[in-house]
Write an enzyme that holds these catalytic residues in place. Structure first.
Site, PDB file in Angstrom:
ATOM      1  N   PRO A 127      -2.890  -2.916   4.033  1.00  0.00           N
ATOM      2  CA  PRO A 127      -2.067  -2.788   2.822  1.00  0.00           C
ATOM      3  C   PRO A 127      -2.766  -3.078   1.498  1.00  0.00           C
ATOM      4  O   PRO A 127      -2.731  -2.264   0.581  1.00  0.00           O
ATOM      5  CB  PRO A 127      -0.931  -3.792   3.066  1.00  0.00           C
ATOM      6  CG  PRO A 127      -0.884  -4.002   4.544  1.00  0.00           C
ATOM      7  CD  PRO A 127      -2.290  -3.845   5.025  1.00  0.00           C
ATOM      8  N   THR A 139      -5.206   1.695  -0.150  1.00  0.00           N
ATOM      9  CA  THR A 139      -5.063   1.824  -1.605  1.00  0.00           C
ATOM     10  C   THR A 139      -5.101   0.424  -2.195  1.00  0.00           C
ATOM     11  O   THR A 139      -4.127  -0.325  -2.070  1.00  0.00           O
ATOM     12  CB  THR A 139      -3.732   2.508  -1.977  1.00  0.00           C
ATOM     13  OG1 THR A 139      -3.668   3.766  -1.320  1.00  0.00           O
ATOM     14  CG2 THR A 139      -3.645   2.723  -3.478  1.00  0.00           C
ATOM     15  N   LYS A 162      -6.788   8.088  -7.035  1.00  0.00           N
ATOM     16  CA  LYS A 162      -5.516   7.844  -6.329  1.00  0.00           C
ATOM     17  C   LYS A 162      -4.544   7.055  -7.229  1.00  0.00           C
ATOM     18  O   LYS A 162      -3.360   7.378  -7.310  1.00  0.00           O
ATOM     19  CB  LYS A 162      -5.818   7.075  -5.038  1.00  0.00           C
ATOM     20  CG  LYS A 162      -4.671   6.349  -4.411  1.00  0.00           C
ATOM     21  CD  LYS A 162      -3.784   7.236  -3.589  1.00  0.00           C
ATOM     22  CE  LYS A 162      -2.604   6.443  -3.036  1.00  0.00           C
ATOM     23  NZ  LYS A 162      -1.610   7.262  -2.426  1.00  0.00           N
ATOM     24  N   LYS A 169       3.378  -1.504  -6.065  1.00  0.00           N
ATOM     25  CA  LYS A 169       2.009  -2.016  -5.891  1.00  0.00           C
ATOM     26  C   LYS A 169       0.999  -1.073  -6.572  1.00  0.00           C
ATOM     27  O   LYS A 169       0.170  -1.507  -7.369  1.00  0.00           O
ATOM     28  CB  LYS A 169       1.692  -2.129  -4.389  1.00  0.00           C
ATOM     29  CG  LYS A 169       0.243  -2.528  -4.117  1.00  0.00           C
ATOM     30  CD  LYS A 169      -0.143  -2.361  -2.660  1.00  0.00           C
ATOM     31  CE  LYS A 169      -0.331  -0.922  -2.283  1.00  0.00           C
ATOM     32  NZ  LYS A 169      -1.510  -0.557  -1.542  1.00  0.00           N
TER      33      LYS A 169
HETATM   34  P1  NAD Z   1       1.708  -0.801   6.831  1.00  0.00           P
HETATM   35  O1  NAD Z   1       2.132  -2.133   6.301  1.00  0.00           O
HETATM   36  O2  NAD Z   1       2.687   0.049   7.550  1.00  0.00           O
HETATM   37  O3  NAD Z   1       0.453  -1.002   7.828  1.00  0.00           O
HETATM   38  C1  NAD Z   1      -0.631  -1.838   7.567  1.00  0.00           C
HETATM   39  C2  NAD Z   1      -1.141  -2.376   8.890  1.00  0.00           C
HETATM   40  O4  NAD Z   1      -2.283  -3.192   8.622  1.00  0.00           O
HETATM   41  C3  NAD Z   1      -0.129  -3.239   9.612  1.00  0.00           C
HETATM   42  O5  NAD Z   1       0.030  -2.800  10.954  1.00  0.00           O
HETATM   43  C4  NAD Z   1      -0.725  -4.645   9.544  1.00  0.00           C
HETATM   44  O6  NAD Z   1      -0.403  -5.450  10.660  1.00  0.00           O
HETATM   45  C5  NAD Z   1      -2.203  -4.317   9.477  1.00  0.00           C
HETATM   46  N1  NAD Z   1      -3.025  -5.387   8.922  1.00  0.00           N
HETATM   47  C6  NAD Z   1      -2.796  -6.148   7.837  1.00  0.00           C
HETATM   48  N2  NAD Z   1      -3.807  -7.017   7.643  1.00  0.00           N
HETATM   49  C7  NAD Z   1      -4.707  -6.775   8.642  1.00  0.00           C
HETATM   50  C8  NAD Z   1      -5.945  -7.347   8.984  1.00  0.00           C
HETATM   51  N3  NAD Z   1      -6.494  -8.343   8.251  1.00  0.00           N
HETATM   52  N4  NAD Z   1      -6.586  -6.879  10.067  1.00  0.00           N
HETATM   53  C9  NAD Z   1      -6.055  -5.867  10.806  1.00  0.00           C
HETATM   54  N5  NAD Z   1      -4.871  -5.292  10.542  1.00  0.00           N
HETATM   55  C10 NAD Z   1      -4.208  -5.744   9.444  1.00  0.00           C
HETATM   56  O7  NAD Z   1       1.056  -0.033   5.585  1.00  0.00           O
HETATM   57  P2  NAD Z   1       0.803   1.539   5.468  1.00  0.00           P
HETATM   58  O8  NAD Z   1       2.040   2.198   4.947  1.00  0.00           O
HETATM   59  O9  NAD Z   1       0.134   2.019   6.703  1.00  0.00           O
HETATM   60  O10 NAD Z   1      -0.231   1.550   4.247  1.00  0.00           O
HETATM   61  C11 NAD Z   1      -1.599   1.239   4.402  1.00  0.00           C
HETATM   62  C12 NAD Z   1      -2.315   1.586   3.109  1.00  0.00           C
HETATM   63  O11 NAD Z   1      -2.141   2.993   2.865  1.00  0.00           O
HETATM   64  C13 NAD Z   1      -1.760   0.865   1.880  1.00  0.00           C
HETATM   65  O12 NAD Z   1      -2.817   0.486   1.032  1.00  0.00           O
HETATM   66  C14 NAD Z   1      -0.854   1.902   1.238  1.00  0.00           C
HETATM   67  O13 NAD Z   1      -0.727   1.727  -0.162  1.00  0.00           O
HETATM   68  C15 NAD Z   1      -1.591   3.178   1.565  1.00  0.00           C
HETATM   69  N6  NAD Z   1      -0.740   4.378   1.603  1.00  0.00           N
HETATM   70  C16 NAD Z   1       0.505   4.326   2.166  1.00  0.00           C
HETATM   71  C17 NAD Z   1       1.295   5.467   2.164  1.00  0.00           C
HETATM   72  C18 NAD Z   1       2.683   5.451   2.772  1.00  0.00           C
HETATM   73  O14 NAD Z   1       3.468   6.374   2.499  1.00  0.00           O
HETATM   74  N7  NAD Z   1       3.019   4.479   3.604  1.00  0.00           N
HETATM   75  C19 NAD Z   1       0.828   6.661   1.590  1.00  0.00           C
HETATM   76  C20 NAD Z   1      -0.459   6.692   1.057  1.00  0.00           C
HETATM   77  C21 NAD Z   1      -1.247   5.535   1.067  1.00  0.00           C
END
Ligand code: NAD
EC number: 1.1.1.31
Length: 323
Positions: free
Chosen positions: A78, A109, A188, A263
């Site tokens: 995240p 991101t 981005k 965020k």
């Molecule tokens: P999410 O919260 O669904 O998943 C993040 C995962 O990372 C979780 O499973 C969590 O347990 C894991 N995690 C956290 N800390 C960790 C660590 N130290 N070691 C290993 N695993 C760890 O988030 P997401 O929606 O998958 O988003 C991830 C990134 O992608 C973010 O930066 C977000 O801004 C970006 N993003 C998200 C979207 C969206 O629509 N969800 C779209 C584009 C970009």
């Protein structure tokens, strides 16, 4: 002839809403000999994925363990603090083992300063390793469909570009090299700033038109034909039931969570300040997404729920039918 890249030993860290579908594409599309080591702080998601792809996807016990098994590492977590922990944790982080010659790609991101700090740390300790920022756009649906866009923090001349494009092309459609380290993230963040501002403007424009007596479907046609045409209006219309596939039409349940927009918007406003870009809409946009993120009627819903937050009419069909 296109060069073939094998990616026999790949690591993926962070198996959330985006990471899980991305790694699923890799598991389905990489050559049969490839193995993928995965890690997430939530052990059950690791176990589920390993069970789904036996002998193909393998369990890592932490980020360091994954790094020890593989030649290429992708991370998707995240925030900046999580990226620091994945890479820089002195006991369990990727950089706590020898990562010489490895290709490392962070798709999270985050702020550009954290990304550059991790890149610098790697360059200093493991000069033959390569680290890239590669944030993505297109949401969870895009990740599931394999249609996300990926913004690479490197130039056209980068020696790893073909390799990166091939690998990222297994998970996404458009791979855009943005010029230099951290510029994938800068691209981005400026994209999400623009998209967030358009959603607010779109909500306000619909609301003033509807309160004046216009049918929102007519307004949508006007915007599409006029100078206001944009993708938020066309495909992510904040007003429910104007575009059937828009998140708003399903109660904003699917899509890009408003807290994630908060965020990214905050990161974009910080970036604008740092580079001394004049930014008149930044503070008001940030306050709006901050408010929507903390509003129980909006929290956890798609960011275009900003229409509800700003008081837009949701039951316009009933009113229109005179019921
Ligand atoms: P999410 O919260 O669904 O998943 C993040 C995962 O990372 C979780 O499973 C969590 O347990 C894991 N995690 C956290 N800390 C960790 C660590 N130290 N070691 C290993 N695993 C760890 O988030 P997401 O929606 O998958 O988003 C991830 C990134 O992608 C973010 O930066 C977000 O801004 C970006 N993003 C998200 C979207 C969206 O629509 N969800 C779209 C584009 C970009």
């Amino acid at each position: 002839m296109a060069p073939s890249f094998s990616f026999d030993r790949l690591g993926f860290i962070g198996l959330g809403a985006m990471g899980k579908p991305m790694v699923t594409h890799l598991a389905n599309k990489l050559p049969p000999a490839s193995r993928i080591w995965v890690y997430d702080v939530v052990e059950s998601v690791v176990d589920d994925l390993c069970a789904q792809f036996p002998n193909r996807v393998l369990k890592g016990t932490n980020a360091r363990d994954v790094a020890q098994q593989v030649d290429t590492i992708i991370s998707m977590v995240p925030e900046g603090s999580h990226v620091r922990s994945v890479y820089l944790d002195t006991e369990k982080g990727v950089c706590s083992t020898d990562i010489s010659n490895k290709l490392i790609i962070d798709c999270s991101t985050i702020d550009t300063a954290t990304s550059l700090a991790v890149k610098d740390h790697i360059a200093q300790h493991y000069p033959t390793a390569s680290f890239y920022d590669a944030p993505v756009s297109g949401g969870v649906i895009g990740a599931i469909k394999g249609s996300i866009a990926i913004f690479l923090g490197c130039g056209e001349e980068d020696p790893n570009l073909e390799r990166l494009t091939h690998l990222m092309g297994l998970m996404g459609k458009q791979i855009i090299p943005c010029g230099a380290p951290s510029l994938g993230l800068a691209a981005k963040l400026s994209n999400n700033y623009l998209s967030g501002i358009i959603a607010i403007a779109c909500s306000e424009a619909f609301d003033m038109g509807m309160r004046s007596g216009l049918d929102p479907r007519t307004l949508a046609k006007v915007y599409a034909a006029g100078t206001a045409q944009n993708t938020i209006c066309d495909k992510f219309c904040p007003v429910p039931h104007v575009y059937p596939d828009a998140p708003s039409s399903g109660g904003w349940k699917q899509g890009f969570k408003v807290q994630l927009m908060r965020k990214d918007f905050g990161l974009a406003v910080d970036m604008a300040k740092r580079v001394e870009s004049r930014n008149v809409l930044g503070e008001v946009g940030l306050a709006t997404y901050d408010g929507a993120s903390n509003d129980p009627r909006c929290r956890d819903l798609d960011s275009r729920v900003v229409y509800r937050y700003l008081g837009g009419q949701e039951d316009w069909q009933t009113k229109l039918n005179g019921a």
